[in-house]
Design a protein around this motif. Structure first.
Motif, mmCIF file in Angstrom:
data_model
loop_
_atom_site.group_PDB
_atom_site.id
_atom_site.type_symbol
_atom_site.label_atom_id
_atom_site.label_comp_id
_atom_site.label_asym_id
_atom_site.label_seq_id
_atom_site.Cartn_x
_atom_site.Cartn_y
_atom_site.Cartn_z
ATOM 1 N N ASP A 132 -1.052 0.817 -4.157
ATOM 2 C CA ASP A 132 -1.002 -0.186 -5.221
ATOM 3 C C ASP A 132 -1.461 0.436 -6.525
ATOM 4 O OD1 ASP A 132 -0.174 -2.159 -3.485
ATOM 5 O OD2 ASP A 132 -2.175 -2.968 -3.168
ATOM 6 N N ALA A 133 -0.785 0.077 -7.601
ATOM 7 C CA ALA A 133 -1.151 0.547 -8.935
ATOM 8 C C ALA A 133 -1.217 -0.649 -9.876
ATOM 9 C CB ALA A 133 -0.119 1.548 -9.442
ATOM 10 N N MET A 134 -2.090 -0.562 -10.834
ATOM 11 C CA MET A 134 -2.164 -1.589 -11.860
ATOM 12 C C MET A 134 -0.952 -1.426 -12.783
ATOM 13 S SD MET A 134 -4.757 -3.267 -10.988
ATOM 14 C CE MET A 134 -4.882 -4.375 -12.374
ATOM 15 N N PRO A 135 -0.299 -2.525 -13.138
ATOM 16 C CA PRO A 135 0.920 -2.438 -13.965
ATOM 17 C C PRO A 135 0.750 -1.632 -15.251
ATOM 18 C CG PRO A 135 0.640 -4.658 -13.144
ATOM 19 C CD PRO A 135 -0.610 -3.904 -12.772
ATOM 20 N N ASP A 136 -0.394 -1.726 -15.894
ATOM 21 C CA ASP A 136 -0.600 -0.992 -17.149
ATOM 22 C C ASP A 136 -0.680 0.516 -16.933
ATOM 23 O OD1 ASP A 136 -0.568 -3.339 -18.561
ATOM 24 O OD2 ASP A 136 -2.748 -3.509 -18.710
ATOM 25 N N ASN A 137 -0.908 0.949 -15.688
ATOM 26 C CA ASN A 137 -1.010 2.376 -15.378
ATOM 27 C C ASN A 137 0.318 2.980 -14.947
ATOM 28 O OD1 ASN A 137 -3.749 2.279 -15.900
ATOM 29 N ND2 ASN A 137 -4.312 2.008 -13.772
ATOM 30 N N VAL A 138 1.352 2.165 -14.794
ATOM 31 C CA VAL A 138 2.655 2.645 -14.317
ATOM 32 C C VAL A 138 3.556 2.921 -15.519
ATOM 33 C CG1 VAL A 138 4.676 2.084 -12.915
ATOM 34 C CG2 VAL A 138 2.400 1.374 -12.154
ATOM 35 N N VAL A 139 3.920 4.200 -15.657
ATOM 36 C CA VAL A 139 4.736 4.618 -16.801
ATOM 37 C C VAL A 139 5.882 5.509 -16.317
ATOM 38 C CG1 VAL A 139 2.791 4.525 -18.411
ATOM 39 C CG2 VAL A 139 3.320 6.674 -17.254
ATOM 40 N N ARG A 155 0.111 -6.408 -8.803
ATOM 41 C CA ARG A 155 0.034 -4.957 -8.629
ATOM 42 C C ARG A 155 1.408 -4.400 -8.305
ATOM 43 N NH1 ARG A 155 -5.502 -2.807 -7.661
ATOM 44 N NH2 ARG A 155 -6.819 -4.625 -7.957
ATOM 45 N N VAL A 156 1.611 -3.159 -8.671
ATOM 46 C CA VAL A 156 2.883 -2.482 -8.425
ATOM 47 C C VAL A 156 2.723 -1.626 -7.169
ATOM 48 C CG1 VAL A 156 4.559 -0.834 -9.351
ATOM 49 C CG2 VAL A 156 3.406 -2.434 -10.889
ATOM 50 N N GLN A 157 3.646 -1.792 -6.208
ATOM 51 C CA GLN A 157 3.622 -0.963 -5.009
ATOM 52 C C GLN A 157 4.472 0.269 -5.275
ATOM 53 O OE1 GLN A 157 4.184 -4.468 -4.465
ATOM 54 N NE2 GLN A 157 1.972 -4.401 -4.336
ATOM 55 N N MET A 158 3.892 1.437 -4.972
ATOM 56 C CA MET A 158 4.580 2.702 -5.195
ATOM 57 C C MET A 158 4.551 3.513 -3.906
ATOM 58 S SD MET A 158 3.258 3.658 -9.019
ATOM 59 C CE MET A 158 4.331 5.065 -9.144
ATOM 60 N N ARG A 159 5.632 4.245 -3.666
ATOM 61 C CA ARG A 159 5.740 5.107 -2.482
ATOM 62 C C ARG A 159 5.928 6.539 -2.959
ATOM 63 N NH1 ARG A 159 7.584 3.937 3.006
ATOM 64 N NH2 ARG A 159 7.463 1.845 2.199
ATOM 65 N N PRO A 160 5.258 7.508 -2.296
ATOM 66 C CA PRO A 160 5.440 8.904 -2.686
ATOM 67 C C PRO A 160 6.917 9.296 -2.682
ATOM 68 C CG PRO A 160 3.653 8.703 -1.098
ATOM 69 C CD PRO A 160 4.319 7.363 -1.183
ATOM 70 N N VAL A 161 7.289 10.208 -3.545
ATOM 71 C CA VAL A 161 8.681 10.612 -3.710
ATOM 72 C C VAL A 161 9.273 11.119 -2.400
ATOM 73 C CG1 VAL A 161 10.225 12.181 -4.930
ATOM 74 C CG2 VAL A 161 8.335 11.119 -6.143
ATOM 75 N N GLY A 210 -2.509 10.081 -11.347
ATOM 76 C CA GLY A 210 -1.619 11.175 -11.703
ATOM 77 C C GLY A 210 -0.474 11.406 -10.733
ATOM 78 N N LYS A 211 -0.310 10.510 -9.751
ATOM 79 C CA LYS A 211 0.737 10.697 -8.747
ATOM 80 C C LYS A 211 2.060 10.096 -9.198
ATOM 81 C CE LYS A 211 -0.829 8.939 -4.896
ATOM 82 N NZ LYS A 211 -1.423 8.546 -3.616
ATOM 83 N N LEU A 212 3.155 10.753 -8.776
ATOM 84 C CA LEU A 212 4.493 10.237 -9.002
ATOM 85 C C LEU A 212 4.945 9.503 -7.752
ATOM 86 C CD1 LEU A 212 6.354 13.219 -10.674
ATOM 87 C CD2 LEU A 212 5.403 11.217 -11.769
ATOM 88 N N GLY A 213 5.718 8.451 -7.950
ATOM 89 C CA GLY A 213 6.237 7.700 -6.818
ATOM 90 C C GLY A 213 7.411 6.838 -7.236
ATOM 91 N N ILE A 214 8.010 6.220 -6.239
ATOM 92 C CA ILE A 214 9.117 5.292 -6.461
ATOM 93 C C ILE A 214 8.540 3.882 -6.472
ATOM 94 C CG2 ILE A 214 11.330 4.455 -5.576
ATOM 95 C CD1 ILE A 214 11.356 7.416 -6.402
ATOM 96 N N VAL A 215 8.909 3.094 -7.464
ATOM 97 C CA VAL A 215 8.452 1.704 -7.538
ATOM 98 C C VAL A 215 9.183 0.910 -6.458
ATOM 99 C CG1 VAL A 215 8.343 -0.372 -8.969
ATOM 100 C CG2 VAL A 215 7.983 1.886 -10.003
ATOM 101 N N MET A 216 8.408 0.297 -5.556
ATOM 102 C CA MET A 216 8.971 -0.443 -4.429
ATOM 103 C C MET A 216 8.970 -1.956 -4.665
ATOM 104 S SD MET A 216 9.793 2.097 -2.655
ATOM 105 C CE MET A 216 10.390 1.304 -1.193
ATOM 106 N N GLY A 217 8.071 -2.428 -5.496
ATOM 107 C CA GLY A 217 8.000 -3.857 -5.747
ATOM 108 C C GLY A 217 6.724 -4.209 -6.487
#
Length: 76
Positions: free
Chosen positions: A46-53, A33-39, A21-28
């Motif tokens: 790391d997030a699974m690609p299917d969970n990144v919307v 896996r998708v790396q996300m950083r807090p806003v 449920g966290k929001l973040g900026i997609v870093m790569g």
């Protein structure tokens, strides 16, 4: 004919990890896996690609306002 398929947010975009449920900026993306950083900055996760919307408009506005308020308090 319009497509109902959503595209996944790209690098630099605000996104939501539906697993936590966290929001973040997609870093790569590394190793599937998708790396996300807090806003507001912080440690990436790391997030699974299917969970990144893309976040809902209200979620995006709330996140951007929180960053703006923090910057104002810090005198930036």
């Amino acid at each position: 004919m319009a497509s109902n398929q959503q595209t996944r947010p790209g690098i630099g975009d605000l996104a939501k990890d539906t697993a936590n449920g966290k929001l973040g900026i997609v870093m790569g993306e590394i190793g599937g896996r998708v790396q996300m950083r807090p806003v507001g900055g912080g440690i990436e996760w790391d997030a699974m690609p299917d969970n990144v919307v893309s976040p809902k408009a209200r979620e995006e506005l709330s996140a951007r306002l929180a960053v703006r308020n923090a910057n104002t308090r810090a005198g930036l």
